[in-house]
Motif scaffolding. Sequence first.
Motif, PDB file in Angstrom:
ATOM      1  N   VAL A 240      13.121 -67.233 -12.106  1.00 57.90           N
ATOM      2  CA  VAL A 240      13.337 -65.859 -12.547  1.00 57.90           C
ATOM      3  C   VAL A 240      12.501 -65.615 -13.792  1.00 57.90           C
ATOM      4  O   VAL A 240      12.586 -66.362 -14.772  1.00 57.90           O
ATOM      5  CB  VAL A 240      14.834 -65.623 -12.875  1.00 57.90           C
ATOM      6  CG1 VAL A 240      15.041 -64.193 -13.356  1.00 57.90           C
ATOM      7  CG2 VAL A 240      15.712 -65.905 -11.665  1.00 57.90           C
ATOM      8  N   ALA A 241      11.687 -64.567 -13.732  1.00 55.44           N
ATOM      9  CA  ALA A 241      10.923 -64.130 -14.911  1.00 55.44           C
ATOM     10  C   ALA A 241      11.428 -62.747 -15.284  1.00 55.44           C
ATOM     11  O   ALA A 241      11.615 -61.894 -14.405  1.00 55.44           O
ATOM     12  CB  ALA A 241       9.430 -64.083 -14.585  1.00 55.44           C
ATOM     13  N   VAL A 242      11.661 -62.530 -16.561  1.00 53.67           N
ATOM     14  CA  VAL A 242      12.134 -61.203 -17.015  1.00 53.67           C
ATOM     15  C   VAL A 242      11.336 -60.773 -18.236  1.00 53.67           C
ATOM     16  O   VAL A 242      10.823 -61.613 -18.990  1.00 53.67           O
ATOM     17  CB  VAL A 242      13.646 -61.217 -17.379  1.00 53.67           C
ATOM     18  CG1 VAL A 242      14.509 -61.479 -16.170  1.00 53.67           C
ATOM     19  CG2 VAL A 242      13.935 -62.247 -18.465  1.00 53.67           C
ATOM     20  N   VAL A 252      17.241 -51.001 -24.772  1.00 52.74           N
ATOM     21  CA  VAL A 252      16.177 -51.328 -23.813  1.00 52.74           C
ATOM     22  C   VAL A 252      15.416 -50.057 -23.437  1.00 52.74           C
ATOM     23  O   VAL A 252      16.022 -49.045 -23.076  1.00 52.74           O
ATOM     24  CB  VAL A 252      16.797 -51.941 -22.531  1.00 52.74           C
ATOM     25  CG1 VAL A 252      15.726 -52.179 -21.470  1.00 52.74           C
ATOM     26  CG2 VAL A 252      17.539 -53.220 -22.864  1.00 52.74           C
ATOM     27  N   CYS A 253      14.064 -50.092 -23.537  1.00 53.80           N
ATOM     28  CA  CYS A 253      13.298 -48.932 -23.059  1.00 53.80           C
ATOM     29  C   CYS A 253      12.398 -49.297 -21.874  1.00 53.80           C
ATOM     30  O   CYS A 253      11.765 -48.429 -21.284  1.00 53.80           O
ATOM     31  CB  CYS A 253      12.520 -48.269 -24.187  1.00 53.80           C
ATOM     32  SG  CYS A 253      11.448 -49.348 -25.098  1.00 53.80           S
ATOM     33  N   GLN A 254      12.319 -50.553 -21.526  1.00 59.99           N
ATOM     34  CA  GLN A 254      11.631 -50.968 -20.306  1.00 59.99           C
ATOM     35  C   GLN A 254      12.195 -52.327 -19.927  1.00 59.99           C
ATOM     36  O   GLN A 254      12.424 -53.166 -20.807  1.00 59.99           O
ATOM     37  CB  GLN A 254      10.115 -51.056 -20.566  1.00 59.99           C
ATOM     38  CG  GLN A 254       9.256 -51.383 -19.347  1.00 59.99           C
ATOM     39  CD  GLN A 254       9.215 -52.889 -19.006  1.00 59.99           C
ATOM     40  OE1 GLN A 254       9.357 -53.253 -17.839  1.00 59.99           O
ATOM     41  NE2 GLN A 254       9.058 -53.757 -19.975  1.00 59.99           N
ATOM     42  N   ILE A 255      12.418 -52.554 -18.635  1.00 59.39           N
ATOM     43  CA  ILE A 255      12.930 -53.868 -18.222  1.00 59.39           C
ATOM     44  C   ILE A 255      12.393 -54.206 -16.831  1.00 59.39           C
ATOM     45  O   ILE A 255      12.201 -53.325 -16.002  1.00 59.39           O
ATOM     46  CB  ILE A 255      14.484 -53.909 -18.253  1.00 59.39           C
ATOM     47  CG1 ILE A 255      14.979 -55.353 -18.044  1.00 59.39           C
ATOM     48  CG2 ILE A 255      15.113 -52.966 -17.229  1.00 59.39           C
ATOM     49  CD1 ILE A 255      16.365 -55.602 -18.575  1.00 59.39           C
ATOM     50  N   MET A 256      12.129 -55.493 -16.630  1.00 59.12           N
ATOM     51  CA  MET A 256      11.561 -55.903 -15.351  1.00 59.12           C
ATOM     52  C   MET A 256      12.034 -57.329 -15.031  1.00 59.12           C
ATOM     53  O   MET A 256      12.126 -58.180 -15.919  1.00 59.12           O
ATOM     54  CB  MET A 256      10.035 -55.886 -15.507  1.00 59.12           C
ATOM     55  CG  MET A 256       9.280 -56.145 -14.247  1.00 59.12           C
ATOM     56  SD  MET A 256       7.520 -55.870 -14.597  1.00 59.12           S
ATOM     57  CE  MET A 256       6.839 -56.432 -13.072  1.00 59.12           C
ATOM     58  N   GLY A 257      12.316 -57.569 -13.777  1.00 55.92           N
ATOM     59  CA  GLY A 257      12.703 -58.913 -13.346  1.00 55.92           C
ATOM     60  C   GLY A 257      11.980 -59.279 -12.061  1.00 55.92           C
ATOM     61  O   GLY A 257      11.835 -58.437 -11.172  1.00 55.92           O
ATOM     62  N   ALA A 321      18.068 -66.108 -18.012  1.00 57.63           N
ATOM     63  CA  ALA A 321      16.796 -65.498 -18.431  1.00 57.63           C
ATOM     64  C   ALA A 321      17.055 -64.292 -19.335  1.00 57.63           C
ATOM     65  O   ALA A 321      16.412 -64.136 -20.381  1.00 57.63           O
ATOM     66  CB  ALA A 321      15.987 -65.096 -17.201  1.00 57.63           C
ATOM     67  N   LEU A 322      18.014 -63.456 -18.950  1.00 54.49           N
ATOM     68  CA  LEU A 322      18.275 -62.251 -19.743  1.00 54.49           C
ATOM     69  C   LEU A 322      18.880 -62.584 -21.108  1.00 54.49           C
ATOM     70  O   LEU A 322      18.574 -61.934 -22.105  1.00 54.49           O
ATOM     71  CB  LEU A 322      19.206 -61.308 -18.964  1.00 54.49           C
ATOM     72  CG  LEU A 322      18.557 -60.624 -17.755  1.00 54.49           C
ATOM     73  CD1 LEU A 322      19.611 -59.920 -16.902  1.00 54.49           C
ATOM     74  CD2 LEU A 322      17.491 -59.613 -18.211  1.00 54.49           C
TER      75      LEU A 322
END
Length: 333
Positions: A240-242, A252-257, A321-322
């Motif tokens: 998992v990459a975040v 949070v203003c941008q988030i991706m997993g 990861a988070l």
Amino acid sequence: MLRLPPFRYHRPRTIDEAVGLLDRWGSRALPVSGGTDLIPNMKHRLFTPDHLVSLRQIPGMRGFRRDGSALMIGGAETLASVARHPEVLRRFPSLAAAAGQVAGPQLRNMGTLGGNICLDTRCTYYNQTEFWRDALGYCLKKDGDVCHVTRVGKKCVAAHSADTPPVLMTLGATIELAGPEGRREVGLNDFFLADGIWNSRRKPGEIVTRVRIPFASRDSRAAYTKLRQRRSIDFPLLSVAVSADFQRSARVCQIMGVVTALGARPRLLTGWARIALGRTLSTDVIEALAERAHRQCHPLENAIVDADWRRAMVPVQVRLALEALRPSAARAS
Ligand SMILES: Cc1cc2nc3c(=O)[nH]c(=O)nc-3n(C[C@H](O)[C@H](O)[C@H](O)COP(=O)(O)OP(=O)(O)OC[C@H]3O[C@@H](n4cnc5c(N)ncnc54)[C@H](O)[C@@H]3O)c2cc1C
Ligand code: SF4
């Protein structure tokens, strides 16, 4: 003892020379960098090229260089050098963590970033000796006409199993591909395809010459977690990459997993923005994101480890990861 099939080894000194050789020999040639994956695969007769075109000696594919607002890394840089480069450690610790968890030290000294991005997909029924595969009757990906994982259909679901691509995706990286028709830039997010036989938009004669990673403009953090049987040598069973950008208020203003090692391409997790934007990464938000990831991920029987257990590990790895993105946590796992 498994022996290599015969082949001719070419040592071009420039990218154009390498591209010319690959073009000249067409489907009879393959590029090789560290050879840490291709050579074992050749011993298993998964590939039997007449010509290997080495990319390691090409100076134009080595080095780390700042280019305006991005870091450029040569496609032939070793994973060991990526994992310990000061600029990577400072700016992109999740990439250093991913590169530093590939295989073991010897393989990282030989294996390259370009080779990792172009790694062949893996499957229990494919990464075997020819004797083993012959006894089984081969499979769709090589020499056969059936998939032993799905048992129906004509699609190979061998797993994307490289550590650095999911992280590079969360960092917004692009790669340069050089081929007989010239050079082109492709975003890693658009690079992979859901086809285990050939899982990328790279054309057979093209090579990855360099990777470009933009510097973050605001408070941005990224992390990587990898599930494997042992803490060394093993390919990921689930990774998992975040990444997330934060406002001053820690919202949070941008988030991706991105999750990988489940199917033929790294999978972008959807629906995260709706859950997390404008909120802090509280335990409740992390739990909701982990639950959302769990619903989207369905591992297949393409690895030796139980698929149900791998699925159960999805929220666990996402949570880890988070949590590493929280201000108090270390910058990368
Ligand atoms: C025991 C073992 C454990 C491993 N564990 C892991 C692991 O945990 N995680 C992981 O990610 N990998 C793992 N690997 C696989 C491998 O070591 C790495 O993925 C490594 O980064 C591959 O890089 P390489 O330069 O050696 O690629 P090579 O073996 O040289 O090439 C791999 C493939 O990419 C192509 N290729 C190579 N370079 C380029 C380029 N620049 N442009 C276009 N095509 C190219 C080759 O034609 C080939 O198809 C493991 C391998 C072994 C043997
Ligand atoms: S997923 Fe199916 S077709 Fe693909 S390598 Fe495995 S058994 Fe072969």
